[in-house]
Structures are given as C-alpha cells and as structure tokens.
Design a protein around this motif. Structure first.
Motif, short mmCIF file in Angstrom:
data_model
loop_
_atom_site.label_atom_id
_atom_site.label_comp_id
_atom_site.label_asym_id
_atom_site.label_seq_id
_atom_site.Cartn_x
_atom_site.Cartn_y
_atom_site.Cartn_z
N ILE A 182 25.20 23.52 36.07
CA ILE A 182 25.50 24.94 36.19
C ILE A 182 25.03 25.65 34.93
CG2 ILE A 182 27.48 24.62 37.73
CD1 ILE A 182 29.28 25.23 35.23
N ALA A 183 24.65 26.91 35.09
CA ALA A 183 24.27 27.76 33.96
C ALA A 183 25.18 28.98 34.00
CB ALA A 183 22.80 28.16 34.06
N PRO A 184 26.33 28.90 33.34
CA PRO A 184 27.35 29.94 33.51
C PRO A 184 27.24 31.10 32.51
CG PRO A 184 28.26 28.12 32.25
CD PRO A 184 26.84 27.76 32.56
N LEU A 185 27.65 32.25 32.98
CA LEU A 185 27.91 33.40 32.12
C LEU A 185 29.39 33.73 32.33
CD1 LEU A 185 27.22 35.79 30.30
CD2 LEU A 185 26.51 37.05 32.34
N ALA A 186 30.19 33.45 31.31
CA ALA A 186 31.64 33.55 31.49
C ALA A 186 32.29 34.22 30.29
CB ALA A 186 32.25 32.16 31.69
N LEU A 187 33.46 34.78 30.54
CA LEU A 187 34.20 35.50 29.51
C LEU A 187 34.96 34.51 28.64
CD1 LEU A 187 34.55 38.40 28.61
CD2 LEU A 187 36.59 38.55 30.04
N SER A 188 34.21 33.79 27.82
CA SER A 188 34.80 32.85 26.87
C SER A 188 35.42 33.62 25.71
CB SER A 188 33.71 31.92 26.33
OG SER A 188 32.75 32.68 25.60
N PRO A 189 36.24 32.97 24.89
CA PRO A 189 36.82 33.66 23.73
C PRO A 189 35.76 34.27 22.81
CG PRO A 189 38.00 31.64 24.13
CD PRO A 189 36.83 31.63 25.07
N GLY A 190 34.65 33.55 22.63
CA GLY A 190 33.59 34.07 21.77
C GLY A 190 32.95 35.32 22.32
N LEU A 191 32.64 35.31 23.61
CA LEU A 191 32.03 36.48 24.22
C LEU A 191 33.01 37.64 24.27
CD1 LEU A 191 29.66 37.82 25.60
CD2 LEU A 191 30.39 36.81 27.78
N ARG A 192 34.25 37.37 24.56
CA ARG A 192 35.26 38.43 24.59
C ARG A 192 35.38 39.09 23.21
NH1 ARG A 192 39.54 39.39 27.98
NH2 ARG A 192 39.37 37.32 28.93
N GLY A 215 31.63 36.65 34.39
CA GLY A 215 32.40 35.72 35.18
C GLY A 215 33.70 35.28 34.54
N ASP A 216 34.70 35.03 35.35
CA ASP A 216 35.98 34.48 34.90
C ASP A 216 35.85 32.95 34.78
OD1 ASP A 216 39.07 34.91 34.61
OD2 ASP A 216 38.82 33.23 36.00
N CYS A 217 36.36 32.42 33.67
CA CYS A 217 36.18 30.99 33.39
C CYS A 217 36.75 30.09 34.49
CB CYS A 217 36.81 30.64 32.05
SG CYS A 217 35.96 31.34 30.62
N GLU A 218 37.89 30.45 35.03
CA GLU A 218 38.49 29.62 36.07
C GLU A 218 38.04 30.03 37.47
OE1 GLU A 218 42.85 28.33 37.95
OE2 GLU A 218 42.78 29.50 36.09
N ASN A 219 38.23 31.29 37.81
CA ASN A 219 38.04 31.71 39.20
C ASN A 219 36.58 31.79 39.63
OD1 ASN A 219 40.84 32.00 39.78
ND2 ASN A 219 40.84 33.91 38.61
N ASP A 220 35.68 32.05 38.69
CA ASP A 220 34.25 32.11 39.04
C ASP A 220 33.52 30.81 38.70
OD1 ASP A 220 34.25 34.79 40.03
OD2 ASP A 220 34.36 35.51 37.97
N ILE A 221 33.73 30.31 37.50
CA ILE A 221 33.01 29.10 37.08
C ILE A 221 33.75 27.84 37.55
CG2 ILE A 221 31.96 27.90 35.16
CD1 ILE A 221 31.01 30.85 35.66
N GLY A 222 35.03 27.75 37.23
CA GLY A 222 35.79 26.55 37.57
C GLY A 222 35.85 26.27 39.06
N ARG A 223 36.05 27.29 39.85
CA ARG A 223 36.17 27.07 41.30
C ARG A 223 34.84 26.62 41.91
NH1 ARG A 223 40.72 30.41 44.01
NH2 ARG A 223 39.41 30.11 45.82
N THR A 224 33.73 27.10 41.34
CA THR A 224 32.44 26.63 41.83
C THR A 224 32.23 25.17 41.47
OG1 THR A 224 31.47 28.84 41.63
CG2 THR A 224 29.95 27.00 41.75
N GLY A 245 26.11 35.98 37.83
CA GLY A 245 26.14 37.27 38.49
C GLY A 245 24.78 37.84 38.81
N GLY A 246 23.75 36.99 38.77
CA GLY A 246 22.40 37.43 39.08
C GLY A 246 21.62 37.93 37.88
N GLN A 247 22.15 37.75 36.66
CA GLN A 247 21.52 38.34 35.49
C GLN A 247 20.16 37.71 35.14
OE1 GLN A 247 23.02 37.51 31.49
NE2 GLN A 247 23.11 39.71 31.11
N ALA A 248 20.08 36.38 35.16
CA ALA A 248 18.85 35.71 34.73
C ALA A 248 17.94 35.45 35.91
CB ALA A 248 19.18 34.41 34.01
N HIS A 249 16.65 35.37 35.63
CA HIS A 249 15.65 35.05 36.66
C HIS A 249 15.29 33.58 36.56
CE1 HIS A 249 12.30 35.32 39.40
NE2 HIS A 249 11.48 34.88 38.47
N TRP A 250 15.67 32.81 37.58
CA TRP A 250 15.43 31.36 37.58
C TRP A 250 14.29 30.97 38.51
CZ3 TRP A 250 17.91 27.63 34.63
CH2 TRP A 250 18.98 28.09 33.87
#
Length: 251
Positions: A182-192, A215-224, A245-250
């Motif tokens: 997975i390549a996540p974009l999540a609201l970690s403590p550092g990003l927050r 993304g939410d660390c649990e509900n968006d990343i963890g659940r996936t 959330g569609g930000q990066a082009h893969w």
C-alpha cells in the motif's frame, strides 16, 4: 464471523500513526495483534486501545535494523499466540532531503529500516506464513511524484520495498503466501503537526487530493489492510494499492 477471526498479525511501528491504525483495524476484525517497535509505552497504549474494544494485543519491543532482534520478535509472537498469519511492515526511518544534503549515514538508516528490515522480517515470518499467509508492505507516492525534489533517497527505499514485494509475491504464491503493497496518505502525528503549523500550505495540499481530505489511519488505511489480508482478497497478490485519495499518478 469477523474477517480475521482466528488469525495472528504482526505490525511493526504499531505505536502510533498508520501502524497503530492498522493494528486497531486488524483487531476489530478479530485478529490477535502483536505491535512491534522501539518505544514500549507507545506499543502498550495501542494494546490498551485494542483491549478496551474487546480485542487481544501484544506489545513487543523490536529494533527492525537489528537482524537478531527481528528473529527474537517473531519467535516471541509465535510463542505467545501459537502461530503467525499476517505481517505488516510499517516501521521505517525516513531519509528526507536533497541529494547533496542527505548523508550516507542517514541514507543507510533508511535502507536498513526499510527494504533490509522488510526482507528480513519476511524471511523470519515465512515458515509461519506458509499455507495461508498474507504480507502487506508500505510504499510511498514519493516514488511517482513529478516534484521529487527532497524525496529522492526516501523514494529509493520505498521502491526497493516494492521490488522485493513483487519478487516475494511471485516466489511465494505457490506456498500460499500473498504479498501486497500500500502507498498511504494518512493523517499521522507528523502530518497533523505540519498541517497545524502551516494552515495555508495545508489547505493547498488538501486541495490537491481529489477526494478532498487526508486519509484516516484506521478507517481508511487500516480497514483496507484488513481487507487485503483477509480471504476476501485471496486472489490479489503482487499489487500496489494507492491509498491517497487519488492524489498521486501511478499510471
């Protein structure tokens, strides 16, 4: 019946952020979850949250740059829970900076805690994963950014993890082990913390995300991740899933 009832998971870097979110989501689906990292207090806090929800957690100190510590960690989890079905490689030291700025020492730390730790943990867990195991490793959209200034060393460590994951998926498929990334974009403590300190830049950053939020660390990343390691995704292996959330082009 929950998706992961009867399964045992090991999540590195499970004391906060994405790792904690993944651990909570796996436990919510019935897995017994060992969280590994260097700070026991943070790991125990994650386990306390799991217990409050009726799940089972185990805090295991581990320095993922130490091969002997990795072997001890895996053995401790198997001894405590009687087996191991799921591995999530999340912990890593991040070497950020321009090409002329990042020292060899800092780059080596990123490599040791990233691709080296990933392959060592996969090897250590392999005998226990055979038959019906699943691995999820973490990559980053830094590898596909057009504006890659300051991300070269970090992206290199994450692309190495993707290459190792693809190799393991092909080699271990006959053994009943699936390996995805997975390549996540999540609201970690550092990003927050960055978003709170620089609200204007943060607003522009969020605007670049098609779904309009981090993304939410649990509900968006963890659940996936819980889905990826479950039988519901039993025909999926060798893939990279962008959870951004569609930000990066893969492409």
């Amino acid at each position: 019946m929950k998706m992961l009832e009867g399964k045992v998971a090991l999540v590195t870097g499970g004391g906060q952020g994405v790792g904690q979110g993944i651990a909570l989501a796996l436990a919510a689906e019935g897995a017994r979850v060992a969280v590994a990292g260097r700070t026991i207090a943070a790991l125990e806090q994650t386990c306390a949250q799991i217990a409050q929800r009726g799940g089972t957690g185990l805090a295991v100190t581990c320095d993922v740059t130490d091969p002997a510590d990795i072997e001890r960690c895996v053995a401790q989890v198997v001894d405590a829970f009687g087996g191991l079905n799921i591995l999530v490689n999340n912990a890593q030291i991040i070497p950020l900076g321009r090409i002329l700025e990042v020292t060899d020492e800092d780059f080596s730390k990123g490599l040791d805690s990233g691709p080296m730790a990933t392959v060592r943990l996969m090897r250590a867990c392999y005998p226990h994963l055979k038959g019906d195991g699943a691995v999820v490793n973490l990559a980053s959209s830094a590898a596909v950014r057009w504006d890659a200034s300051g991300y070269g060393h970090y992206a290199a460590t994450k692309e190495a993890i993707r290459a190792l994951s693809r190799g393991a998926a092909c080699e271990w498929g006959p053994d009943g082990i699936r390996v995805n990334v997975i390549a996540p974009l999540a609201l970690s403590p550092g990003l927050r913390g960055w978003m709170d300190a620089y609200p204007d830049e943060a607003a522009a950053f969020v605007h670049s995300i098609p779904l309009g939020r981090v993304g939410d660390c649990e509900n968006d990343i963890g659940r996936t991740v819980a889905f990826l390691v479950s039988d519901q995704a039993r025909y999926l292996t060798g893939a990279t899933i962008p959870l951004d959330g569609g930000q990066a082009h893969w492409g």
